[in-house]
Motif scaffolding. Sequence first.
Motif, PDB file in Angstrom:
ATOM      1  N   ILE A  56     -42.806  20.127  -1.313  1.00 25.27           N
ATOM      2  CA  ILE A  56     -43.565  21.296  -0.860  1.00 25.27           C
ATOM      3  C   ILE A  56     -44.908  21.350  -1.583  1.00 25.27           C
ATOM      4  O   ILE A  56     -45.953  21.570  -0.958  1.00 25.27           O
ATOM      5  N   MET A  57     -44.897  21.124  -2.883  1.00 25.58           N
ATOM      6  CA  MET A  57     -46.145  21.145  -3.649  1.00 25.58           C
ATOM      7  C   MET A  57     -47.105  20.056  -3.156  1.00 25.58           C
ATOM      8  O   MET A  57     -48.311  20.287  -3.037  1.00 25.58           O
ATOM      9  N   SER A  58     -46.580  18.886  -2.839  1.00 26.96           N
ATOM     10  CA  SER A  58     -47.414  17.808  -2.294  1.00 26.96           C
ATOM     11  C   SER A  58     -48.012  18.211  -0.955  1.00 26.96           C
ATOM     12  O   SER A  58     -49.198  17.982  -0.694  1.00 26.96           O
ATOM     13  N   ASP A  59     -47.184  18.798  -0.111  1.00 32.08           N
ATOM     14  CA  ASP A  59     -47.676  19.235   1.199  1.00 32.08           C
ATOM     15  C   ASP A  59     -48.785  20.267   1.064  1.00 32.08           C
ATOM     16  O   ASP A  59     -49.708  20.306   1.877  1.00 32.08           O
ATOM     17  N   LYS A  60     -48.697  21.102   0.028  1.00 35.39           N
ATOM     18  CA  LYS A  60     -49.730  22.101  -0.234  1.00 35.39           C
ATOM     19  C   LYS A  60     -50.979  21.467  -0.843  1.00 35.39           C
ATOM     20  O   LYS A  60     -52.016  22.107  -0.916  1.00 35.39           O
ATOM     21  N   GLY A  61     -50.855  20.228  -1.302  1.00 35.25           N
ATOM     22  CA  GLY A  61     -51.973  19.569  -1.970  1.00 35.25           C
ATOM     23  C   GLY A  61     -52.016  19.826  -3.464  1.00 35.25           C
ATOM     24  O   GLY A  61     -52.983  19.486  -4.137  1.00 35.25           O
ATOM     25  N   ASP A  62     -50.969  20.425  -4.012  1.00 39.13           N
ATOM     26  CA  ASP A  62     -50.880  20.714  -5.445  1.00 39.13           C
ATOM     27  C   ASP A  62     -50.127  19.560  -6.112  1.00 39.13           C
ATOM     28  O   ASP A  62     -48.942  19.676  -6.427  1.00 39.13           O
ATOM     29  N   TYR A  63     -50.824  18.462  -6.306  1.00 38.18           N
ATOM     30  CA  TYR A  63     -50.178  17.244  -6.789  1.00 38.18           C
ATOM     31  C   TYR A  63     -49.737  17.340  -8.237  1.00 38.18           C
ATOM     32  O   TYR A  63     -48.730  16.745  -8.616  1.00 38.18           O
ATOM     33  N   GLU A  64     -50.442  18.107  -9.045  1.00 37.53           N
ATOM     34  CA  GLU A  64     -50.045  18.251 -10.444  1.00 37.53           C
ATOM     35  C   GLU A  64     -48.663  18.910 -10.548  1.00 37.53           C
ATOM     36  O   GLU A  64     -47.781  18.413 -11.246  1.00 37.53           O
ATOM     37  N   ARG A  65     -48.472  20.013  -9.830  1.00 37.88           N
ATOM     38  CA  ARG A  65     -47.163  20.681  -9.850  1.00 37.88           C
ATOM     39  C   ARG A  65     -46.113  19.847  -9.134  1.00 37.88           C
ATOM     40  O   ARG A  65     -44.933  19.881  -9.497  1.00 37.88           O
ATOM     41  N   SER A  66     -46.536  19.112  -8.137  1.00 38.58           N
ATOM     42  CA  SER A  66     -45.622  18.218  -7.433  1.00 38.58           C
ATOM     43  C   SER A  66     -45.057  17.175  -8.397  1.00 38.58           C
ATOM     44  O   SER A  66     -43.851  16.948  -8.451  1.00 38.58           O
ATOM     45  N   ILE A  67     -45.931  16.577  -9.166  1.00 39.84           N
ATOM     46  CA  ILE A  67     -45.525  15.552 -10.129  1.00 39.84           C
ATOM     47  C   ILE A  67     -44.594  16.146 -11.181  1.00 39.84           C
ATOM     48  O   ILE A  67     -43.598  15.525 -11.565  1.00 39.84           O
ATOM     49  N   GLU A  68     -44.874  17.373 -11.622  1.00 41.11           N
ATOM     50  CA  GLU A  68     -43.983  18.039 -12.577  1.00 41.11           C
ATOM     51  C   GLU A  68     -42.579  18.192 -11.993  1.00 41.11           C
ATOM     52  O   GLU A  68     -41.581  17.943 -12.680  1.00 41.11           O
ATOM     53  N   SER A  69     -42.511  18.600 -10.732  1.00 41.19           N
ATOM     54  CA  SER A  69     -41.202  18.780 -10.086  1.00 41.19           C
ATOM     55  C   SER A  69     -40.471  17.451  -9.931  1.00 41.19           C
ATOM     56  O   SER A  69     -39.266  17.367 -10.169  1.00 41.19           O
ATOM     57  N   PHE A  70     -41.202  16.411  -9.523  1.00 39.30           N
ATOM     58  CA  PHE A  70     -40.575  15.094  -9.378  1.00 39.30           C
ATOM     59  C   PHE A  70     -40.084  14.571 -10.723  1.00 39.30           C
ATOM     60  O   PHE A  70     -39.002  13.985 -10.816  1.00 39.30           O
ATOM     61  N   ASN A  71     -40.853  14.788 -11.780  1.00 37.45           N
ATOM     62  CA  ASN A  71     -40.412  14.356 -13.109  1.00 37.45           C
ATOM     63  C   ASN A  71     -39.155  15.108 -13.545  1.00 37.45           C
ATOM     64  O   ASN A  71     -38.264  14.523 -14.169  1.00 37.45           O
ATOM     65  N   LYS A  72     -39.081  16.386 -13.209  1.00 30.07           N
ATOM     66  CA  LYS A  72     -37.870  17.163 -13.529  1.00 30.07           C
ATOM     67  C   LYS A  72     -36.680  16.603 -12.765  1.00 30.07           C
ATOM     68  O   LYS A  72     -35.590  16.439 -13.325  1.00 30.07           O
ATOM     69  N   ALA A  73     -36.886  16.261 -11.487  1.00 31.12           N
ATOM     70  CA  ALA A  73     -35.808  15.658 -10.689  1.00 31.12           C
ATOM     71  C   ALA A  73     -35.364  14.337 -11.302  1.00 31.12           C
ATOM     72  O   ALA A  73     -34.157  14.049 -11.373  1.00 31.12           O
ATOM     73  N   LEU A  74     -36.321  13.542 -11.771  1.00 28.05           N
ATOM     74  CA  LEU A  74     -35.970  12.252 -12.392  1.00 28.05           C
ATOM     75  C   LEU A  74     -35.220  12.432 -13.700  1.00 28.05           C
ATOM     76  O   LEU A  74     -34.373  11.597 -14.043  1.00 28.05           O
ATOM     77  N   SER A  75     -35.508  13.501 -14.427  1.00 29.47           N
ATOM     78  CA  SER A  75     -34.781  13.739 -15.679  1.00 29.47           C
ATOM     79  C   SER A  75     -33.310  14.044 -15.390  1.00 29.47           C
ATOM     80  O   SER A  75     -32.452  13.795 -16.222  1.00 29.47           O
ATOM     81  N   ILE A  76     -33.034  14.549 -14.192  1.00 30.33           N
ATOM     82  CA  ILE A  76     -31.669  14.853 -13.785  1.00 30.33           C
ATOM     83  C   ILE A  76     -31.009  13.641 -13.134  1.00 30.33           C
ATOM     84  O   ILE A  76     -29.839  13.352 -13.371  1.00 30.33           O
ATOM     85  N   ASP A  77     -31.767  12.923 -12.314  1.00 33.78           N
ATOM     86  CA  ASP A  77     -31.243  11.774 -11.562  1.00 33.78           C
ATOM     87  C   ASP A  77     -32.267  10.638 -11.601  1.00 33.78           C
ATOM     88  O   ASP A  77     -33.064  10.469 -10.666  1.00 33.78           O
ATOM     89  N   PRO A  78     -32.275   9.854 -12.697  1.00 32.98           N
ATOM     90  CA  PRO A  78     -33.312   8.842 -12.901  1.00 32.98           C
ATOM     91  C   PRO A  78     -33.343   7.709 -11.870  1.00 32.98           C
ATOM     92  O   PRO A  78     -34.347   7.021 -11.753  1.00 32.98           O
ATOM     93  N   GLN A  79     -32.281   7.523 -11.106  1.00 35.58           N
ATOM     94  CA  GLN A  79     -32.225   6.425 -10.147  1.00 35.58           C
ATOM     95  C   GLN A  79     -32.503   6.878  -8.708  1.00 35.58           C
ATOM     96  O   GLN A  79     -32.360   6.089  -7.770  1.00 35.58           O
ATOM     97  N   ASN A  80     -32.918   8.110  -8.519  1.00 40.33           N
ATOM     98  CA  ASN A  80     -33.127   8.651  -7.180  1.00 40.33           C
ATOM     99  C   ASN A  80     -34.374   8.027  -6.541  1.00 40.33           C
ATOM    100  O   ASN A  80     -35.501   8.320  -6.935  1.00 40.33           O
ATOM    101  N   VAL A  81     -34.157   7.176  -5.566  1.00 40.19           N
ATOM    102  CA  VAL A  81     -35.239   6.429  -4.924  1.00 40.19           C
ATOM    103  C   VAL A  81     -36.193   7.363  -4.185  1.00 40.19           C
ATOM    104  O   VAL A  81     -37.408   7.143  -4.192  1.00 40.19           O
TER     105      VAL A  81
END
Length: 103
Positions: A56-81
Amino acid sequence: RSQNCWRPRPFVRCRKFNLGFLYSKMKKWNEAEETVRAILKIDPGSAVGYLKLGMIMSDKGDYERSIESFNKALSIDPQNVDVLNNLARARANMQKRSHTKDL
């Protein structure tokens, strides 16, 4: 059954994920973000929730917050393609935007 609907309270989570998806498709970014954040209050350990929030953040063009969310997801599931692909795309878009501003 989708991993989006795991415990706790699977019915509520499934319904909210569907609602968040619909808001995204209608480009109602604030409503989509609020809906996904409500899911994350129910299940703060949901990598899929942080993936959806990042999208959603990427779609809004807010890439900084998007990256934060993706990094949080990776901290939970590091292998999520899906998370890895979306993170790479958000970083590339942020870099492209930065490069365009420099011109």
